[in-house]
Design a protein around this motif. Structure first.
Motif, PDB file in Angstrom:
ATOM      1  N   ILE A  65      50.003  40.898  35.164  1.00  0.00           N
ATOM      2  CA  ILE A  65      51.098  40.885  34.375  1.00  0.00           C
ATOM      3  C   ILE A  65      51.034  42.874  33.666  1.00  0.00           C
ATOM      4  O   ILE A  65      52.320  43.112  33.196  1.00  0.00           O
ATOM      5  CB  ILE A  65      49.849  40.475  32.809  1.00  0.00           C
ATOM      6  N   VAL A  66      50.356  42.811  33.560  1.00  0.00           N
ATOM      7  CA  VAL A  66      50.496  44.901  33.658  1.00  0.00           C
ATOM      8  C   VAL A  66      51.884  45.476  34.411  1.00  0.00           C
ATOM      9  O   VAL A  66      52.845  45.984  34.064  1.00  0.00           O
ATOM     10  CB  VAL A  66      49.640  45.868  33.123  1.00  0.00           C
ATOM     11  N   ALA A  67      51.533  45.673  35.798  1.00  0.00           N
ATOM     12  CA  ALA A  67      52.200  45.652  36.762  1.00  0.00           C
ATOM     13  C   ALA A  67      53.877  45.714  36.631  1.00  0.00           C
ATOM     14  O   ALA A  67      54.279  45.835  36.687  1.00  0.00           O
ATOM     15  CB  ALA A  67      51.751  45.459  37.946  1.00  0.00           C
ATOM     16  N   PHE A  68      53.963  44.027  36.710  1.00  0.00           N
ATOM     17  CA  PHE A  68      55.329  43.235  36.091  1.00  0.00           C
ATOM     18  C   PHE A  68      55.454  43.839  34.961  1.00  0.00           C
ATOM     19  O   PHE A  68      57.135  43.786  34.976  1.00  0.00           O
ATOM     20  CB  PHE A  68      54.887  41.913  36.264  1.00  0.00           C
ATOM     21  N   ILE A 116      40.729  39.301  35.733  1.00  0.00           N
ATOM     22  CA  ILE A 116      41.679  40.880  36.144  1.00  0.00           C
ATOM     23  C   ILE A 116      42.308  41.164  37.380  1.00  0.00           C
ATOM     24  O   ILE A 116      43.586  41.996  36.234  1.00  0.00           O
ATOM     25  CB  ILE A 116      39.622  41.574  36.565  1.00  0.00           C
ATOM     26  N   LEU A 117      42.433  40.517  37.858  1.00  0.00           N
ATOM     27  CA  LEU A 117      43.967  40.271  38.413  1.00  0.00           C
ATOM     28  C   LEU A 117      45.124  39.968  38.110  1.00  0.00           C
ATOM     29  O   LEU A 117      45.468  39.949  38.128  1.00  0.00           O
ATOM     30  CB  LEU A 117      43.335  39.199  39.846  1.00  0.00           C
ATOM     31  N   THR A 174      41.823  34.034  45.409  1.00  0.00           N
ATOM     32  CA  THR A 174      40.544  34.237  43.957  1.00  0.00           C
ATOM     33  C   THR A 174      40.179  32.691  44.080  1.00  0.00           C
ATOM     34  O   THR A 174      39.412  32.285  44.662  1.00  0.00           O
ATOM     35  CB  THR A 174      40.909  35.199  43.323  1.00  0.00           C
ATOM     36  N   LEU A 175      41.849  32.302  43.426  1.00  0.00           N
ATOM     37  CA  LEU A 175      41.888  30.768  42.707  1.00  0.00           C
ATOM     38  C   LEU A 175      41.431  29.838  44.313  1.00  0.00           C
ATOM     39  O   LEU A 175      40.716  28.484  43.909  1.00  0.00           O
ATOM     40  CB  LEU A 175      42.782  30.816  42.606  1.00  0.00           C
ATOM     41  N   ALA A 176      41.837  30.326  45.342  1.00  0.00           N
ATOM     42  CA  ALA A 176      41.595  29.258  46.786  1.00  0.00           C
ATOM     43  C   ALA A 176      39.798  29.192  46.690  1.00  0.00           C
ATOM     44  O   ALA A 176      39.292  28.790  47.532  1.00  0.00           O
ATOM     45  CB  ALA A 176      42.797  29.564  48.155  1.00  0.00           C
ATOM     46  N   LEU A 177      39.379  30.299  46.489  1.00  0.00           N
ATOM     47  CA  LEU A 177      37.953  30.632  46.739  1.00  0.00           C
ATOM     48  C   LEU A 177      37.177  30.097  46.045  1.00  0.00           C
ATOM     49  O   LEU A 177      36.253  29.698  46.179  1.00  0.00           O
ATOM     50  CB  LEU A 177      37.137  31.728  46.878  1.00  0.00           C
TER      51      LEU A 177
END
Length: 260
Positions: A100-103, A94-95, A121-124
């Motif tokens: 992508i959309v914001a950029f 989702i992030l 989140t990926l680090a978690l």
């Protein structure tokens, strides 16, 4: 939600993420490709365009991982993996989409917030894989080690692009001096994260990015060799990151993650 539904939800969300990424890359979201936007806010630590081909490798690893999660759904290790990372993976997707959309809409400052949440989140997920590690399992650590490592350098470049958009003066420092500081700090951050996650794959995509930065600094279509000292730092940084990966691999007894 039971484990089977979680696995298929992961697969569906991932496929949606791939579609959104493809739309962003080709400029079909806002008639501007990610490369066109990146070129608007070029920084001295922007890698060469060819460097971004690593996304194909990362998404291939992730797709393979999801197929294995489905195919080996009765394997206790993959069952634990689904239980532990399903929610985080869906959140990361989702992030990813939000970034992508914001950029794509040139909201670079807002995209920075999304990518920061994304990389955390990926680090978690990496922490979860460390907890459930078993033997010399390599697929999930490789897929998410590459994903996390690449997102770390993507976050650094995204922040730099946002600062360029805001016309920040780098505390009065020269571009190349600021670039050297950023590259040095990024190496320290990668080392600290690798030391926590103990994933030997994590520094590899960052090393690739540093080599891409070196290439773009030298390229005629890039900075044409103007920043010689920064080129040296980028190339040396790539070598240091490769050495870090080898060091962690040996420390893990020749595995991506240490034995349980």
């Amino acid at each position: 939600m039971d484990r089977t539904k979680k696995t298929w939800t992961i697969a569906i969300v991932f496929l949606i993420t791939l579609v959104i990424n493809a739309l962003g890359a080709t400029g079909l979201i806002n008639d501007l490709s990610q490369k066109e936007i990146s070129d608007r806010f070029l920084t001295v630590i922007t890698p060469s365009p060819s460097t971004f081909s690593i996304w194909s490798l990362i998404y291939t690893f992730l797709l393979t991982s999801i197929i294995v999660l489905i195919a080996k759904r009765k394997d206790p290790y993959y069952q634990k993996a689904v239980d532990e990372i399903a929610g985080l993976f869906i959140l990361s997707s989702i992030l990813n989409i939000a970034w992508i959309v914001a950029f794509s809409y040139v909201l670079v400052e807002i995209s920075t917030l999304f990518i920061l949440g994304f990389v955390i989140t990926l680090a978690l997920i990496g922490r979860k894989l460390l907890v459930i590690r078993e033997g010399k399992r390599w697929l999930l650590p490789l897929a998410f080690g590459f994903y996390n490592g690449w997102l770390m350098i993507a976050t650094v470049v995204n922040v730099a692009a946002a600062l360029v958009k805001m016309e920040w003066n780098r505390f009065g420092l020269a571009e190349d001096v600021w670039g050297i500081i950023i590259l040095a700090v990024a190496i320290v951050l990668v080392f600290l994260v690798m030391s926590s996650l103990r994933n030997a794959a994590l520094p590899l995509p960052v090393a690739w990015a540093y080599f891409g930065i070196y290439q773009f600094l030298r390229a005629p279509e890039g900075f044409k060799g103007v920043f010689a000292s920064l080129q040296t730092v980028a190339l040396a940084g790539s070598a240091i990151l490769l050495a870090m990966a080898v060091y962690q691999f040996i420390r893990n007894q020749y595995a991506l993650l240490p034995k349980a």
